[in-house]
Design an enzyme around this catalytic site. Structure first.
Site, PDB file in Angstrom:
ATOM      1  N   ASN A   1     -26.887  61.436  74.575  1.00 55.78           N
ATOM      2  CA  ASN A   1     -27.101  60.035  74.200  1.00 55.78           C
ATOM      3  C   ASN A   1     -27.656  60.023  72.783  1.00 55.78           C
ATOM      4  OD1 ASN A   1     -27.908  57.402  73.885  1.00 55.78           O
ATOM      5  ND2 ASN A   1     -29.503  57.455  75.452  1.00 55.78           N
TER       6      ASN A   1
ATOM      7  N   LYS B   1     -28.248  57.454  70.982  1.00 59.08           N
ATOM      8  CA  LYS B   1     -29.066  56.265  70.722  1.00 59.08           C
ATOM      9  C   LYS B   1     -28.636  55.632  69.381  1.00 59.08           C
ATOM     10  CE  LYS B   1     -32.542  58.343  73.617  1.00 59.08           C
ATOM     11  NZ  LYS B   1     -33.929  58.452  74.034  1.00 59.08           N
TER      12      LYS B   1
ATOM     13  N   HIS C   1     -30.406  52.156  80.550  1.00 58.50           N
ATOM     14  CA  HIS C   1     -31.365  53.082  79.934  1.00 58.50           C
ATOM     15  C   HIS C   1     -32.722  52.372  79.797  1.00 58.50           C
ATOM     16  CE1 HIS C   1     -33.316  55.722  77.066  1.00 58.50           C
ATOM     17  NE2 HIS C   1     -32.433  56.637  77.404  1.00 58.50           N
TER      18      HIS C   1
ATOM     19  N   GLU D   1     -34.731  52.262  77.477  1.00 56.96           N
ATOM     20  CA  GLU D   1     -34.912  51.582  76.189  1.00 56.96           C
ATOM     21  C   GLU D   1     -34.247  50.214  76.199  1.00 56.96           C
ATOM     22  OE1 GLU D   1     -33.531  54.864  73.830  1.00 56.96           O
ATOM     23  OE2 GLU D   1     -35.329  55.981  74.419  1.00 56.96           O
TER      24      GLU D   1
ATOM     25  N   GLU E   1     -34.534  59.563  84.481  1.00 56.83           N
ATOM     26  CA  GLU E   1     -35.221  59.773  83.214  1.00 56.83           C
ATOM     27  C   GLU E   1     -36.619  59.168  83.281  1.00 56.83           C
ATOM     28  OE1 GLU E   1     -32.132  60.363  79.825  1.00 56.83           O
ATOM     29  OE2 GLU E   1     -32.597  58.243  79.960  1.00 56.83           O
TER      30      GLU E   1
ATOM     31  N   GLY F   1     -38.416  61.697  74.695  1.00 59.61           N
ATOM     32  CA  GLY F   1     -38.829  61.846  73.298  1.00 59.61           C
ATOM     33  C   GLY F   1     -40.262  62.305  73.119  1.00 59.61           C
TER      34      GLY F   1
ATOM     35  N   SER G   1     -36.567  64.956  77.237  1.00 59.68           N
ATOM     36  CA  SER G   1     -37.023  66.167  76.542  1.00 59.68           C
ATOM     37  C   SER G   1     -36.339  67.445  77.007  1.00 59.68           C
ATOM     38  CB  SER G   1     -38.553  66.309  76.645  1.00 59.68           C
ATOM     39  OG  SER G   1     -39.186  65.223  75.997  1.00 59.68           O
TER      40      SER G   1
HETATM   41  P1  13P Z   1     -34.786  62.918  74.674  1.00 60.52           P
HETATM   42  O1  13P Z   1     -33.902  64.051  75.145  1.00 60.52           O
HETATM   43  O2  13P Z   1     -34.790  62.753  73.195  1.00 60.52           O
HETATM   44  O3  13P Z   1     -36.152  63.001  75.297  1.00 60.52           O
HETATM   45  O4  13P Z   1     -34.119  61.556  75.233  1.00 60.52           O
HETATM   46  C1  13P Z   1     -33.773  61.463  76.561  1.00 60.52           C
HETATM   47  C2  13P Z   1     -32.998  60.213  76.766  1.00 60.52           C
HETATM   48  O5  13P Z   1     -33.510  59.125  76.712  1.00 60.52           O
HETATM   49  C3  13P Z   1     -31.538  60.356  77.010  1.00 60.52           C
HETATM   50  O6  13P Z   1     -30.993  59.160  77.428  1.00 60.52           O
END
Ligand code: 13P
Length: 249
Positions: free
Chosen positions: A9, A11, A93, A95, A163, A169, A209
């Site tokens: 992803n 983003k 997601h 976010e 997740e 992150g 992560s």
């Molecule tokens: P990270 O791997 O950067 O922690 O992000 C995970 C994520 O949100 C994937 O959708």
């Protein structure tokens, strides 16, 4: 047997220059024993598909609208993503749940639209740190699972990504036991709702992560069928060893 899936992803990262990373990935994986999906920003989907052509790498979107078309300025339908070359789309997601106030019902509508358009929906769910500390993780997951997953789900059109919000992150990763508990719970709930056939065929990804150095330990956890990777999917040099670890799991 569930085929493993490594999904990236990106983003809100990347302009045309990063397509070189997809080209590099495509050179490394002309074929693969696992499925590989990169979800770049919507602006890059078409060109990413061209960059990946002839390889094991496929392309996905990061969100879609619940409707096929209409007066929804700025939105993109699942049909449009498919037309642009996507095979998958991420829905729900954390976010988007946070930035855009998406609720389970919204996510369910988007996932249904994706499935109707012939895409596989990667439906995301996960608890906050406060929820985990209050020992509410499984309740939260149960609600997100029943609320966000449409009835028409099958092993082909549904992927679930667990997740934990606090792991995204941050460099923090749940223990193998914690991941295993949630994945086992999701598996049992899917089997109860959809029957053993469908319930056992849906792939469950872990996200938060995931890095080259922790991937093998995560992939050894029962019911982990792959990963949804953020930061470490942006560069082929980081994502390739994660894909390799999945292939060896
Ligand atoms: P990270 O791997 O950067 O922690 O992000 C995970 C994520 O949100 C994937 O959708």
């Amino acid at each position: 047997m569930r085929r493993k899936l490594a999904a990236g992803n990106w983003k809100m990262n990347g302009t045309g220059a990063v397509l070189a990373e997809i080209e590099a990935l495509a050179r490394t994986y002309p074929q693969a024993d696992v499925d590989i999906v990169i979800c770049p920003p919507a602006t890059l989907i078409h060109r990413a598909g061209t960059a990946a052509r002839g390889s094991a790498v496929t392309i996905g979107g990061q969100d879609c609208h619940a409707r096929a078309s209409g007066a929804h300025t700025g939105d993109i339908s699942a049909e449009m993503l498919r037309d642009a070359g996507a095979s998958h789309v991420i829905t729900g997601h954390s976010e988007r749940r946070e930035d855009h106030g998406e609720r389970n019902e919204t996510v369910r509508g988007k996932a249904r639209a994706a499935m109707q358009a012939g895409l596989a929906a990667i439906v995301c769910m996960g608890e906050s740190l406060t929820e985990r500390e209050a020992a509410n993780t499984l309740d939260i997951i149960a609600g997100q699972l029943s609320g966000s997953v449409p009835d028409m789900a099958t092993g082909e059109n549904l992927v679930i990504a667990y997740e934990p919000i606090w792991a995204i992150g941050t460099g923090l990763v749940p223990s193998p036991d914690q991941i295993g508990e949630v994945h086992g719970f999701i598996r049992a709930r899917l089997e109860r709702r959809f029957g053993a056939g469908v319930g056992r065929s849906v792939r469950l990804l872990y996200g938060g992560s995931v890095k080259p150095d922790n991937a093998a330990a995560i992939f050894a956890v029962p019911n982990v069928d792959g990963a949804l990777v953020g930061g470490a999917s942006l560069r082929a040099a980081d994502f390739s060893p994660i894909i390799a670890a999945l292939g060896e799991a």
